[in-house]
Design a protein around this motif. Structure first.
Motif, PDB file in Angstrom:
ATOM      1  N   LYS A 198       0.831  -1.202   0.000  1.00 55.05           N
ATOM      2  CA  LYS A 198       0.000   0.000   0.000  1.00 55.05           C
ATOM      3  C   LYS A 198       0.867   1.255   0.000  1.00 55.05           C
ATOM      4  CE  LYS A 198      -4.185   1.913   2.005  1.00 55.05           C
ATOM      5  NZ  LYS A 198      -5.323   1.651   2.911  1.00 55.05           N
ATOM      6  N   TYR A 203       1.087   1.105  -6.603  1.00 56.65           N
ATOM      7  CA  TYR A 203      -0.198   1.298  -5.928  1.00 56.65           C
ATOM      8  C   TYR A 203      -0.716   2.712  -6.174  1.00 56.65           C
ATOM      9  CZ  TYR A 203      -3.575   1.550  -2.045  1.00 56.65           C
ATOM     10  OH  TYR A 203      -4.704   1.711  -1.285  1.00 56.65           O
ATOM     11  N   ARG A 204       0.150   3.664  -5.953  1.00 54.26           N
ATOM     12  CA  ARG A 204      -0.245   5.073  -6.016  1.00 54.26           C
ATOM     13  C   ARG A 204      -0.637   5.515  -7.422  1.00 54.26           C
ATOM     14  NH1 ARG A 204       3.383   9.941  -3.397  1.00 54.26           N
ATOM     15  NH2 ARG A 204       2.333  11.717  -4.345  1.00 54.26           N
ATOM     16  N   THR A 208      -4.622   2.415  -7.974  1.00 54.25           N
ATOM     17  CA  THR A 208      -5.736   3.277  -7.574  1.00 54.25           C
ATOM     18  C   THR A 208      -6.457   3.901  -8.765  1.00 54.25           C
ATOM     19  OG1 THR A 208      -4.320   5.228  -7.358  1.00 54.25           O
ATOM     20  CG2 THR A 208      -4.603   3.850  -5.396  1.00 54.25           C
ATOM     21  N   ARG A 254     -10.165  -0.868 -12.714  1.00 50.19           N
ATOM     22  CA  ARG A 254      -9.680  -0.834 -11.334  1.00 50.19           C
ATOM     23  C   ARG A 254      -9.893  -2.183 -10.651  1.00 50.19           C
ATOM     24  NH1 ARG A 254     -11.517   3.179  -6.448  1.00 50.19           N
ATOM     25  NH2 ARG A 254      -9.463   3.968  -5.881  1.00 50.19           N
ATOM     26  N   TYR A 262      -9.242   0.913  -0.806  1.00 41.92           N
ATOM     27  CA  TYR A 262      -8.635   2.197  -1.178  1.00 41.92           C
ATOM     28  C   TYR A 262      -9.221   3.299  -0.283  1.00 41.92           C
ATOM     29  CZ  TYR A 262      -7.105  -0.208  -5.417  1.00 41.92           C
ATOM     30  OH  TYR A 262      -6.512  -1.082  -6.296  1.00 41.92           O
TER      31      TYR A 262
END
Length: 264
Positions: A198, A203-204, A208, A254, A262
């Motif tokens: 995370k 992830y960023r 997401t 997604r 999230y």
């Protein structure tokens, strides 16, 4: 204070639909940090950067004609592949090496490193991905490059390379297949690391937002020389090009993360 750049953008064809990332490309520090209290030898080790990845990324960006974003600061200063709230963002100890310049560290210094190095790098990543999406008119394919040590705590690692991922397997499956097809490599699937973290870069910027992606780790001894970088660029360029030619890897979708829900 030295004028220090937190990132480098390698230009390419933004309508190509592909972006390369190299979070740990360099082992540099601004002059005012000295060597963080470490011997110079520490900055030739994996604790400071991903050995071989800068050269490999530059070669791939040139051969594929795609943009790439390189991190220009050592991970010993602050790790761009960690979320801002990750306790390992600024490491006190790394693979047995105590980092005097990171302990003790004030809240002001911690935040200052985020604002001076971490956030500018991630803004560059975000802006490059957004520019490729705009120019190509579709979701970009994002491939992140890292390297790992040939052994850990005295135990040899059998993998020549590895693909790390969370739950979005769209680019992962064909990348694994392409790497394994010649039959001369041992390829890890979420080994020696798990790709679900995370707040990290994938992830960023990808999980997401539903952007197709994969993280590739190459064993450092295989790309620690110019000839090794050349050989791996020769191997990877056609695989990456084939992935980029697949329309299925240019759609937004997604996936739920194994790290939990999230935030937004």
């Amino acid at each position: 204070m030295q004028d220090f750049t937190a990132f480098e953008i390698i230009p390419g064809h933004y309508d190509s639909g592909m972006v390369l990332l190299a979070d740990h490309a360099m082992n540099r520090l601004p002059d005012e940090y000295g060597r963080l209290g470490l011997a110079e030898e520490a900055f030739r080790r994996h604790i400071a950067y991903d050995i071989g990845i800068e050269g490999l990324t530059r070669r791939l960006a040139e051969r594929l004609g795609v943009p790439a974003v390189l991190g220009c600061f050592s991970r010993l200063l602050i790790d761009p592949n960690r979320g801002e709230d990750d306790p390992t963002l600024v490491m006190k100890i790394s693979d047995g090496a105590i980092i005097p310049g990171n302990h003790p560290i004030s809240a002001e210094e911690w935040q200052g490193r985020i604002e001076r190095f971490h956030r500018p790098y991630h803004r560059a990543v975000d802006e490059t991905i957004s520019a490729v999406a705009e120019k190509s008119g579709r979701a970009p394919l994002v491939l992140s490059l890292h390297s790992f040590t040939p052994a850990w705590k005295g135990v040899p690692r059998p993998w020549h390379a590895a693909v790390l991922w969370d739950t979005d397997d769209r680019a992962v499956r064909p990348l694994l297949a392409g790497l394994r097809a010649p039959g001369d490599l041992v390829i890890g699937d979420n080994e020696p690391y798990d790709g679900a973290l995370k707040g990290d870069t994938m992830y960023r910027h990808c999980m997401t937002k539903g952007i197709p992606h994969a993280l590739l780790e190459v064993r450092q001894d295989l790309i620690g020389s110019e000839s090794g970088m050349d050989a791996w660029a020769d191997r990877l360029a056609p695989i990456f090009a084939a992935l980029n030619a697949d329309p299925a890897l240019h759609a937004y979708r997604r996936f739920a993360s194994r790290t939990g829900a999230y935030d937004t």
